[in-house]
Scaffold this motif. Structure first.
Motif, short mmCIF file in Angstrom:
data_model
loop_
_atom_site.label_atom_id
_atom_site.label_comp_id
_atom_site.label_asym_id
_atom_site.label_seq_id
_atom_site.Cartn_x
_atom_site.Cartn_y
_atom_site.Cartn_z
N ILE A 2 11.69 -52.39 6.01
CA ILE A 2 10.24 -52.23 6.10
C ILE A 2 9.89 -50.78 5.78
CG2 ILE A 2 8.21 -52.39 7.58
CD1 ILE A 2 9.75 -54.46 9.24
N ARG A 3 9.00 -50.61 4.84
CA ARG A 3 8.53 -49.29 4.45
C ARG A 3 7.02 -49.20 4.70
NH1 ARG A 3 11.24 -48.79 -1.55
NH2 ARG A 3 13.40 -48.80 -0.85
N ASP A 62 -1.43 -43.49 23.26
CA ASP A 62 -2.26 -44.54 23.88
C ASP A 62 -2.62 -45.61 22.86
OD1 ASP A 62 -2.17 -43.27 26.34
OD2 ASP A 62 -4.09 -42.24 26.05
N PHE A 63 -2.97 -45.17 21.65
CA PHE A 63 -3.28 -46.11 20.57
C PHE A 63 -2.10 -47.02 20.29
CE2 PHE A 63 -2.55 -46.87 16.02
CZ PHE A 63 -3.58 -47.76 15.75
N SER A 64 -0.92 -46.42 20.16
CA SER A 64 0.29 -47.16 19.85
C SER A 64 0.57 -48.23 20.90
CB SER A 64 1.48 -46.21 19.73
OG SER A 64 2.65 -46.89 19.43
N ALA A 65 0.47 -47.87 22.16
CA ALA A 65 0.72 -48.83 23.25
C ALA A 65 -0.30 -49.95 23.23
CB ALA A 65 0.71 -48.10 24.60
N THR A 91 6.67 -53.58 2.08
CA THR A 91 5.96 -52.31 2.12
C THR A 91 4.59 -52.53 2.71
OG1 THR A 91 7.18 -51.49 0.20
CG2 THR A 91 5.10 -50.39 0.73
N LEU A 92 4.33 -51.87 3.84
CA LEU A 92 3.04 -51.94 4.51
C LEU A 92 2.15 -50.85 3.95
CD1 LEU A 92 4.34 -52.38 8.18
CD2 LEU A 92 3.74 -54.17 6.52
N LEU A 93 1.05 -51.24 3.37
CA LEU A 93 0.11 -50.29 2.76
C LEU A 93 -0.98 -49.92 3.74
CD1 LEU A 93 -0.27 -52.08 -0.70
CD2 LEU A 93 1.23 -50.15 -0.13
N TYR A 94 -1.33 -48.64 3.77
CA TYR A 94 -2.38 -48.14 4.65
C TYR A 94 -3.13 -47.02 3.94
CZ TYR A 94 0.78 -44.24 5.35
OH TYR A 94 1.59 -43.16 5.15
N ASN A 102 -0.28 -43.53 12.30
CA ASN A 102 -1.18 -44.55 11.76
C ASN A 102 -0.72 -45.94 12.18
OD1 ASN A 102 0.61 -45.70 9.61
ND2 ASN A 102 0.53 -43.58 8.89
N ASN A 103 -1.58 -46.91 11.96
CA ASN A 103 -1.28 -48.28 12.39
C ASN A 103 -0.08 -48.89 11.66
OD1 ASN A 103 -3.30 -48.38 10.13
ND2 ASN A 103 -2.88 -50.57 10.30
N ALA A 104 0.13 -48.53 10.40
CA ALA A 104 1.25 -49.10 9.65
C ALA A 104 2.59 -48.69 10.27
CB ALA A 104 1.19 -48.70 8.19
N ARG A 105 2.69 -47.44 10.71
CA ARG A 105 3.93 -46.97 11.35
C ARG A 105 4.20 -47.73 12.65
NH1 ARG A 105 6.93 -44.48 7.68
NH2 ARG A 105 5.71 -42.96 6.56
N VAL A 106 3.16 -47.92 13.44
CA VAL A 106 3.32 -48.66 14.69
C VAL A 106 3.73 -50.10 14.38
CG1 VAL A 106 2.16 -49.50 16.78
CG2 VAL A 106 1.64 -47.20 15.88
N LEU A 107 3.06 -50.71 13.42
CA LEU A 107 3.37 -52.09 13.03
C LEU A 107 4.81 -52.19 12.51
CD1 LEU A 107 2.59 -55.03 12.51
CD2 LEU A 107 1.53 -54.28 10.36
N ALA A 108 5.24 -51.25 11.69
CA ALA A 108 6.60 -51.28 11.15
C ALA A 108 7.63 -51.20 12.29
CB ALA A 108 6.80 -50.13 10.17
N GLU A 109 7.42 -50.31 13.24
CA GLU A 109 8.34 -50.20 14.38
C GLU A 109 8.35 -51.49 15.20
OE1 GLU A 109 7.23 -46.73 16.58
OE2 GLU A 109 7.71 -45.37 14.92
N PHE A 110 7.17 -52.04 15.42
CA PHE A 110 7.05 -53.30 16.16
C PHE A 110 7.83 -54.41 15.45
CE2 PHE A 110 4.95 -57.34 17.03
CZ PHE A 110 4.84 -57.33 18.41
N LEU A 111 7.65 -54.52 14.14
CA LEU A 111 8.33 -55.56 13.37
C LEU A 111 9.84 -55.35 13.35
CD1 LEU A 111 5.87 -55.88 10.35
CD2 LEU A 111 6.17 -57.51 12.24
N GLU A 112 10.28 -54.10 13.23
CA GLU A 112 11.72 -53.80 13.26
C GLU A 112 12.32 -54.25 14.59
OE1 GLU A 112 13.77 -52.83 10.97
OE2 GLU A 112 12.54 -51.88 9.44
N GLU A 113 11.61 -53.99 15.68
CA GLU A 113 12.09 -54.42 17.00
C GLU A 113 12.15 -55.94 17.09
OE1 GLU A 113 9.45 -52.45 19.70
OE2 GLU A 113 10.19 -50.46 19.11
#
Length: 134
Positions: A2-3, A62-65, A91-94, A102-113
């Motif tokens: 995931i990028r 706080d946003f990430s959580a 590739t998540l575009l933002y 940003n939201n894409a980074r949080v989403l990528a980490e969430f998806l990796e987990e």
């Protein structure tokens, strides 16, 4: 794999599936100008959460959580992303200027987990009795 990539950067052959994960269409880009496979605005943070964050670094934790809680409550919004990531490069575009907060980074980490959870082996209890000669 995931990028994350800003929508304003050129598409590359190794990008794989290019998915826009912002709720709003990126400023200054026509739909014809953006190389993307799909736009999933429903996977983006809610409007309320996006406005509360307002791209302030000090509010990122706080946003990430809060965004992770939103994602956990709506797996139907991100299940296809898992499928694409498991099958190749996603590739998540933002559009955000900040490439780290940003939201894409949080989403990528969430998806990796989530991918790790699906790939983890079964618990030892599942194999009880299979390896002790029974």
């Amino acid at each position: 794999m995931i990028r994350c990539k800003r929508v304003y950067l050129d598409a590359q052959a190794g990008d794989g599936q290019r998915i826009l994960v912002d709720r709003l269409w990126p400023r200054g880009l026509s739909r014809d100008a953006l190389a993307f496979d799909e736009w999933l605005p429903e996977v983006a943070p809610s409007t309320e959460l996006r406005k509360a964050f307002s791209h302030r670094v000090e509010a990122f934790d706080d946003f990430s959580a809060a965004y992770r809680r939103e994602l956990a409550g709506h797996p139907e919004h991100w299940q296809r992303l898992l499928h694409w990531a498991a099958g190749g490069t996603l590739t998540l575009l933002y559009a955000a200027r900040d490439e780290e907060h940003n939201n894409a980074r949080v989403l990528a980490e969430f998806l990796e987990e989530e991918l790790q959870r699906y790939d983890s082996p079964s618990s030892p209890v599942c194999y009880q009795g299979e390896f002790d000669g029974n």
